[in-house]
Motif scaffolding. Structure first.
Motif, PDB file in Angstrom:
ATOM      1  N   HIS A   1     -57.866 -15.788  31.822  1.00  0.00           N
ATOM      2  CA  HIS A   1     -58.248 -16.498  30.531  1.00  0.00           C
ATOM      3  C   HIS A   1     -56.941 -17.182  30.365  1.00  0.00           C
ATOM      4  CE1 HIS A   1     -60.354 -12.683  30.272  1.00  0.00           C
ATOM      5  NE2 HIS A   1     -61.264 -13.527  29.872  1.00  0.00           N
ATOM      6  N   ARG A  29     -68.779 -19.318  33.388  1.00  0.00           N
ATOM      7  CA  ARG A  29     -68.409 -20.456  32.544  1.00  0.00           C
ATOM      8  C   ARG A  29     -69.373 -20.879  31.757  1.00  0.00           C
ATOM      9  NH1 ARG A  29     -63.168 -22.610  35.012  1.00  0.00           N
ATOM     10  NH2 ARG A  29     -62.757 -20.904  36.308  1.00  0.00           N
ATOM     11  N   LYS A  70     -67.740 -16.772  42.072  1.00  0.00           N
ATOM     12  CA  LYS A  70     -67.655 -16.508  40.415  1.00  0.00           C
ATOM     13  C   LYS A  70     -68.780 -15.734  40.243  1.00  0.00           C
ATOM     14  CE  LYS A  70     -64.302 -19.359  39.640  1.00  0.00           C
ATOM     15  NZ  LYS A  70     -63.256 -18.649  39.280  1.00  0.00           N
ATOM     16  N   HIS A 100     -69.758 -11.507  26.315  1.00  0.00           N
ATOM     17  CA  HIS A 100     -68.735 -11.998  27.394  1.00  0.00           C
ATOM     18  C   HIS A 100     -69.189 -12.779  28.446  1.00  0.00           C
ATOM     19  CE1 HIS A 100     -65.163 -10.893  30.313  1.00  0.00           C
ATOM     20  NE2 HIS A 100     -64.894 -11.829  29.232  1.00  0.00           N
TER      21      HIS A 100
HETATM   22  C1  HEM Z   1     -60.437 -10.196  23.809  1.00  0.00           C
HETATM   23  C2  HEM Z   1     -61.467 -10.114  24.695  1.00  0.00           C
HETATM   24  C3  HEM Z   1     -62.008 -11.149  25.914  1.00  0.00           C
HETATM   25  C4  HEM Z   1     -62.356 -12.609  25.372  1.00  0.00           C
HETATM   26  C5  HEM Z   1     -62.394 -12.913  23.965  1.00  0.00           C
HETATM   27  C6  HEM Z   1     -62.858 -13.109  26.691  1.00  0.00           C
HETATM   28  C7  HEM Z   1     -63.049 -14.426  26.682  1.00  0.00           C
HETATM   29  C8  HEM Z   1     -63.682 -15.172  27.944  1.00  0.00           C
HETATM   30  C9  HEM Z   1     -64.274 -16.335  28.139  1.00  0.00           C
HETATM   31  C10 HEM Z   1     -64.460 -17.465  26.941  1.00  0.00           C
HETATM   32  C11 HEM Z   1     -64.419 -16.469  29.307  1.00  0.00           C
HETATM   33  C12 HEM Z   1     -65.112 -17.611  30.056  1.00  0.00           C
HETATM   34  C13 HEM Z   1     -64.181 -18.407  30.649  1.00  0.00           C
HETATM   35  C14 HEM Z   1     -64.480 -19.795  31.240  1.00  0.00           C
HETATM   36  O1  HEM Z   1     -65.210 -20.630  30.554  1.00  0.00           O
HETATM   37  O2  HEM Z   1     -64.052 -20.291  32.225  1.00  0.00           O
HETATM   38  C15 HEM Z   1     -64.325 -15.095  29.989  1.00  0.00           C
HETATM   39  C16 HEM Z   1     -64.495 -15.101  31.488  1.00  0.00           C
HETATM   40  C17 HEM Z   1     -64.071 -13.829  32.138  1.00  0.00           C
HETATM   41  N1  HEM Z   1     -63.441 -12.813  31.594  1.00  0.00           N
HETATM   42 FE1  HEM Z   1     -63.070 -12.576  29.655  1.00  0.00          FE
HETATM   43  N2  HEM Z   1     -62.623 -12.148  27.768  1.00  0.00           N
HETATM   44  C18 HEM Z   1     -62.174 -11.089  27.187  1.00  0.00           C
HETATM   45  C19 HEM Z   1     -61.668  -9.802  27.972  1.00  0.00           C
HETATM   46  C20 HEM Z   1     -61.759  -9.740  29.111  1.00  0.00           C
HETATM   47  C21 HEM Z   1     -61.018  -8.501  30.009  1.00  0.00           C
HETATM   48  C22 HEM Z   1     -60.661  -7.399  29.356  1.00  0.00           C
HETATM   49  C23 HEM Z   1     -61.305  -8.982  31.238  1.00  0.00           C
HETATM   50  C24 HEM Z   1     -61.018  -7.946  32.433  1.00  0.00           C
HETATM   51  C25 HEM Z   1     -59.564  -8.143  32.614  1.00  0.00           C
HETATM   52  C26 HEM Z   1     -62.254 -10.084  31.305  1.00  0.00           C
HETATM   53  C27 HEM Z   1     -62.501 -10.839  32.604  1.00  0.00           C
HETATM   54  C28 HEM Z   1     -62.956 -12.146  32.751  1.00  0.00           C
HETATM   55  C29 HEM Z   1     -63.243 -12.661  33.733  1.00  0.00           C
HETATM   56  C30 HEM Z   1     -63.518 -11.905  35.240  1.00  0.00           C
HETATM   57  C31 HEM Z   1     -64.155 -13.696  33.452  1.00  0.00           C
HETATM   58  C32 HEM Z   1     -64.924 -14.828  34.565  1.00  0.00           C
HETATM   59  C33 HEM Z   1     -63.900 -15.669  35.070  1.00  0.00           C
HETATM   60  C34 HEM Z   1     -64.407 -16.797  36.052  1.00  0.00           C
HETATM   61  O3  HEM Z   1     -65.279 -16.541  36.882  1.00  0.00           O
HETATM   62  O4  HEM Z   1     -64.150 -18.106  35.736  1.00  0.00           O
HETATM   63  N3  HEM Z   1     -62.198 -10.680  30.014  1.00  0.00           N
HETATM   64  N4  HEM Z   1     -63.815 -14.418  29.180  1.00  0.00           N
END
Ligand code: HEM
Length: 172
Positions: free
Chosen positions: A135, A51, A46, A112
């Motif tokens: 997500h 998170r 991660k 983000h």
């Molecule tokens: C509207 C745009 C986006 C929003 C609102 C958003 C929101 C979030 C949020 C709230 C988290 C935290 C998740 C958690 O607490 O478990 C997160 C993690 C993450 N997001 Fe986004 N995201 C967006 C776009 C993207 C895009 C385009 C990508 C790439 C494909 C991406 C990849 C990731 C990754 C890899 C994580 C980490 C997940 C983990 O390690 O648990 N996000 N995002």
């Protein structure tokens, strides 16, 4: 799981009879937590801090909106795909498409939890399957009002094909 019966460890108890005060104590032990360190060679699974447990603040929502006033989702405009592909950088605006929805992420990158890098890869592009890989609706909902700027059709192609998902039929 953390609860264990003391009787199981009877062999480890002192041979003398227990003091009456001890006998009155609860007969179970609660093991709080056992930390087993990962081997040094284990790759990180991660991104650190990906998170978050705290709710999104009003201030963060205002930063993400970049000065845009909130608009009723039904009143948001149609955005042609040609316009989306031009918004692939921070100077002109960095937009992404999920399903048929266009999100302006220009001011969201640094907020983000998954880091800013992913947005450069998908700037001006559709990334629906990658988005749902990481997500669920609950991650999107708090930010939607600040980031959603309109709808598009036809949805631009995703630059990367979605890997096939295999199901095991052996247990069916
Ligand atoms: C509207 C745009 C986006 C929003 C609102 C958003 C929101 C979030 C949020 C709230 C988290 C935290 C998740 C958690 O607490 O478990 C997160 C993690 C993450 N997001 Fe986004 N995201 C967006 C776009 C993207 C895009 C385009 C990508 C790439 C494909 C991406 C990849 C990731 C990754 C890899 C994580 C980490 C997940 C983990 O390690 O648990 N996000 N995002």
């Amino acid at each position: 799981m953390g609860w264990m019966r003391r009787g199981v460890y009877a062999a480890a108890l002192p041979a003398e009879p227990l003091d009456i005060k001890d006998a009155a104590k609860p007969s179970v032990e609660h093991i709080e937590r056992v930390d087993i360190p990962a081997p040094p060679s284990a790759p990180p699974t991660k991104r650190k801090g990906a998170r978050r447990r705290t709710p999104v603040t009003e201030e963060e929502l205002a930063i993400a909106a970049g000065g845009r006033e909130p608009v009723d989702p039904d009143d948001l405009p149609f955005i042609p795909p040609e316009s989306i592909s031009k918004h692939d950088n921070l100077k002109d605006g960095l937009w992404i498409v999920v399903e048929d929805r266009v999100y302006d992420c220009t001011n969201f990158l640094d907020l983000h939890p998954g880091g800013p890098e992913v947005f450069h890869q998908f700037a001006g592009k559709q990334c629906t399957w990658q988005f749902w890989k990481w997500h669920s609706r609950k991650h999107l909902e708090p930010w939607e009002e600040s980031l959603l700027i309109g709808y598009t059709y036809p949805v631009p192609p995703n630059p990367y094909p979605e890997p096939k998902r295999w199901i095991r039929t052996g247990s069916l």
